[in-house]
Design an enzyme around this catalytic site. Structure first.
Site, short mmCIF file in Angstrom:
data_model
loop_
_atom_site.label_atom_id
_atom_site.label_comp_id
_atom_site.label_asym_id
_atom_site.label_seq_id
_atom_site.Cartn_x
_atom_site.Cartn_y
_atom_site.Cartn_z
N GLN A 87 0.97 -1.19 0.06
CA GLN A 87 0.11 -0.21 0.03
C GLN A 87 0.87 1.17 -0.07
O GLN A 87 0.37 2.37 -0.28
CB GLN A 87 -0.79 0.08 1.31
CG GLN A 87 -1.97 -1.03 1.26
CD GLN A 87 -2.75 -0.86 2.76
OE1 GLN A 87 -3.30 0.17 3.02
NE2 GLN A 87 -2.46 -1.94 3.59
N ASN A 88 2.05 1.09 0.18
CA ASN A 88 2.97 2.23 0.46
C ASN A 88 3.63 2.94 -0.99
O ASN A 88 3.34 2.27 -1.80
CB ASN A 88 4.35 1.75 1.08
CG ASN A 88 3.94 1.15 2.54
OD1 ASN A 88 3.15 1.62 3.00
ND2 ASN A 88 4.92 0.52 3.24
N ASP A 90 6.14 4.69 -0.84
CA ASP A 90 7.79 4.84 -1.17
C ASP A 90 8.30 3.44 -1.79
O ASP A 90 7.33 2.77 -2.20
CB ASP A 90 8.30 4.68 0.55
CG ASP A 90 8.01 3.67 1.29
OD1 ASP A 90 8.48 2.26 0.55
OD2 ASP A 90 7.54 3.66 2.20
N HIS A 105 -1.42 1.85 -4.52
CA HIS A 105 -1.65 3.18 -4.08
C HIS A 105 -0.49 4.22 -4.77
O HIS A 105 -0.45 5.16 -4.54
CB HIS A 105 -1.87 3.66 -2.62
CG HIS A 105 -2.71 2.72 -1.89
ND1 HIS A 105 -2.81 2.74 -0.50
CD2 HIS A 105 -3.85 2.29 -2.56
CE1 HIS A 105 -3.94 2.22 -0.39
NE2 HIS A 105 -4.62 1.82 -1.36
N THR A 172 -0.09 -3.11 8.91
CA THR A 172 -1.17 -2.39 8.37
C THR A 172 -2.20 -2.27 9.43
O THR A 172 -2.52 -3.26 10.10
CB THR A 172 -1.73 -2.76 6.92
OG1 THR A 172 -2.68 -2.13 6.64
CG2 THR A 172 -1.98 -4.32 7.05
N SER A 173 -3.12 -1.30 9.49
CA SER A 173 -4.13 -1.22 10.43
C SER A 173 -5.59 -1.94 9.76
O SER A 173 -6.49 -1.95 10.33
CB SER A 173 -4.60 0.27 10.67
OG SER A 173 -4.70 0.84 9.75
P1 NAD Z 1 -2.05 2.76 8.94
O1 NAD Z 1 -1.04 4.02 9.31
O2 NAD Z 1 -3.40 2.94 9.03
O3 NAD Z 1 -1.36 1.52 9.79
C1 NAD Z 1 0.04 1.42 10.11
C2 NAD Z 1 0.14 0.21 10.86
O4 NAD Z 1 1.42 -0.10 11.05
C3 NAD Z 1 -0.49 0.20 12.33
O5 NAD Z 1 -1.41 -1.18 12.33
C4 NAD Z 1 0.59 0.19 13.29
O6 NAD Z 1 0.28 -0.73 14.27
C5 NAD Z 1 1.69 -0.33 12.35
N1 NAD Z 1 3.01 -0.23 12.79
C6 NAD Z 1 3.45 1.01 13.41
N2 NAD Z 1 4.91 0.91 13.71
C7 NAD Z 1 5.46 -0.31 12.84
C8 NAD Z 1 6.48 -1.11 13.10
N3 NAD Z 1 7.91 -0.39 13.40
N4 NAD Z 1 6.59 -2.08 12.43
C9 NAD Z 1 5.38 -2.68 12.01
N5 NAD Z 1 4.21 -2.23 12.08
C10 NAD Z 1 4.22 -0.94 12.76
O7 NAD Z 1 -1.20 2.28 7.53
P2 NAD Z 1 -2.06 1.42 6.36
O8 NAD Z 1 -2.86 0.46 7.15
O9 NAD Z 1 -0.89 1.12 5.56
O10 NAD Z 1 -2.98 2.59 5.70
C11 NAD Z 1 -2.46 3.99 5.36
C12 NAD Z 1 -2.52 4.49 3.85
O11 NAD Z 1 -1.69 5.28 3.94
C13 NAD Z 1 -1.90 3.10 3.31
O12 NAD Z 1 -2.72 2.64 2.40
C14 NAD Z 1 -0.58 4.08 2.41
O13 NAD Z 1 -1.12 4.18 1.02
C15 NAD Z 1 -0.55 5.41 2.97
N6 NAD Z 1 0.82 5.57 3.59
C16 NAD Z 1 1.93 5.05 2.93
C17 NAD Z 1 3.18 5.53 3.65
C18 NAD Z 1 4.43 5.03 2.90
O14 NAD Z 1 4.37 5.00 1.76
N7 NAD Z 1 5.56 4.60 3.78
C19 NAD Z 1 3.28 6.13 4.82
C20 NAD Z 1 1.99 6.53 5.46
C21 NAD Z 1 0.89 6.21 4.86
#
Ligand code: NAD
Length: 229
Positions: A87-88, A90, A105, A172-173
């Site tokens: 979903q990221n 990056d 995404h 992921t949440s």
């Molecule tokens: P989310 O932010 O809703 O959930 C993040 C999850 O990661 C949580 O369940 C949390 O407990 C967990 N988490 C936190 N620290 C962690 C770690 N060190 N190791 C493992 N897990 C950890 O994210 P989501 O469900 O991916 O949804 C948000 C949407 O936002 C994504 O679909 C994405 O498109 C976008 N997003 C992308 C990035 C990126 O590209 N890096 C960053 C933020 C949001």
């Protein structure tokens, strides 16, 4: 080779310095109102603000490096047929060496031509882009799926997840659809692991093997478990 499919969310990149989306539940991400900067409505109504926000995001995170969880996934290609569905936005999986990555995404290192029936991508220009920017005669926009926009790559992801012998969900949440619904396609006889320090409640999946840990520690545990099998 057995097929492992990783489904990764923002959590896998948290230890690389990119914050997760958790705060967005309250409407804020990086101190911005998500409704104003990351939705289909926003890019139509005030594209300048959206482009500016994404240019800033791109600049802020362009030097982040993959962590040991991204690298461990890439290393598994020696023994498994590995696909990453992320979903990221990056590109840390690619930087770590993963060869098959499906971005649900989009990808913050790219911009895409507007108004073409097929995908035309360019590298994100250093200087950023504005709504009127053109590259090679194409008008371009950030190659990102905003809330409320279609997720065309879900069609690529479903057949891949159906073929998985092992599925591993990381960070992921399970809040963002359609990505969150993908695990329903895993064959019921095959294992699903879920690595997250604060795992979501997944009552529909009683057999899910939760590894309550950060991505880097959790991947160490998973690799040990796979070796022992
Ligand atoms: P989310 O932010 O809703 O959930 C993040 C999850 O990661 C949580 O369940 C949390 O407990 C967990 N988490 C936190 N620290 C962690 C770690 N060190 N190791 C493992 N897990 C950890 O994210 P989501 O469900 O991916 O949804 C948000 C949407 O936002 C994504 O679909 C994405 O498109 C976008 N997003 C992308 C990035 C990126 O590209 N890096 C960053 C933020 C949001």
């Amino acid at each position: 080779m057995k097929k492992i499919v990783f489904l990764t969310g923002a959590g896998i990149s948290a230890e690389s310095g990119i914050p997760t989306f958790r705060g967005a539940i309250d409407g804020l991400w990086e101190n911005h109102n998500v409704e104003e900067v990351a939705t289909a409505k926003a890019i139509k109504e005030h594209p300048d603000i959206v482009y500016k926000f994404i240019n800033e995001l791109r600049n802020k995170y362009k030097d982040c490096k993959p962590n040991s969880a991204h690298k461990a996934i890439a290393d598994l290609e020696k023994d498994y047929d590995v696909t990453v569905i992320t979903q990221n936005i990056d590109n840390l999986h690619e930087q770590a060496g993963s060869s098959k990555v499906i971005h649900l995404h989009g990808d913050l290192s790219k911009v895409r031509a507007i108004g073409t029936s097929y995908e035309v991508l360019f590298d994100y220009p250093e200087e950023g882009i504005a709504p009127a920017s053109e590259i090679n005669g194409f008008k371009v926009r950030p190659h990102i799926v905003l809330f409320g926009e279609d997720v065309p790559n879900i069609a690529k992801a479903i057949p891949v997840i159906k073929q998985a012998d092992i599925c591993v969900v990381i960070g992921t949440s399970f809040n963002v659809y359609p990505a969150a619904g993908l695990i329903q396609y895993v064959d019921i006889n095959n294992p699903i692991y879920y690595i997250d320090p604060n795992p979501a409640y997944t009552p529909g999946y009683p057999d899910i093997k939760v590894i309550k840990a950060t991505a880097t520690k959790g991947m160490e545990e998973l690799v040990k478990e796979l070796r022992n099998k």
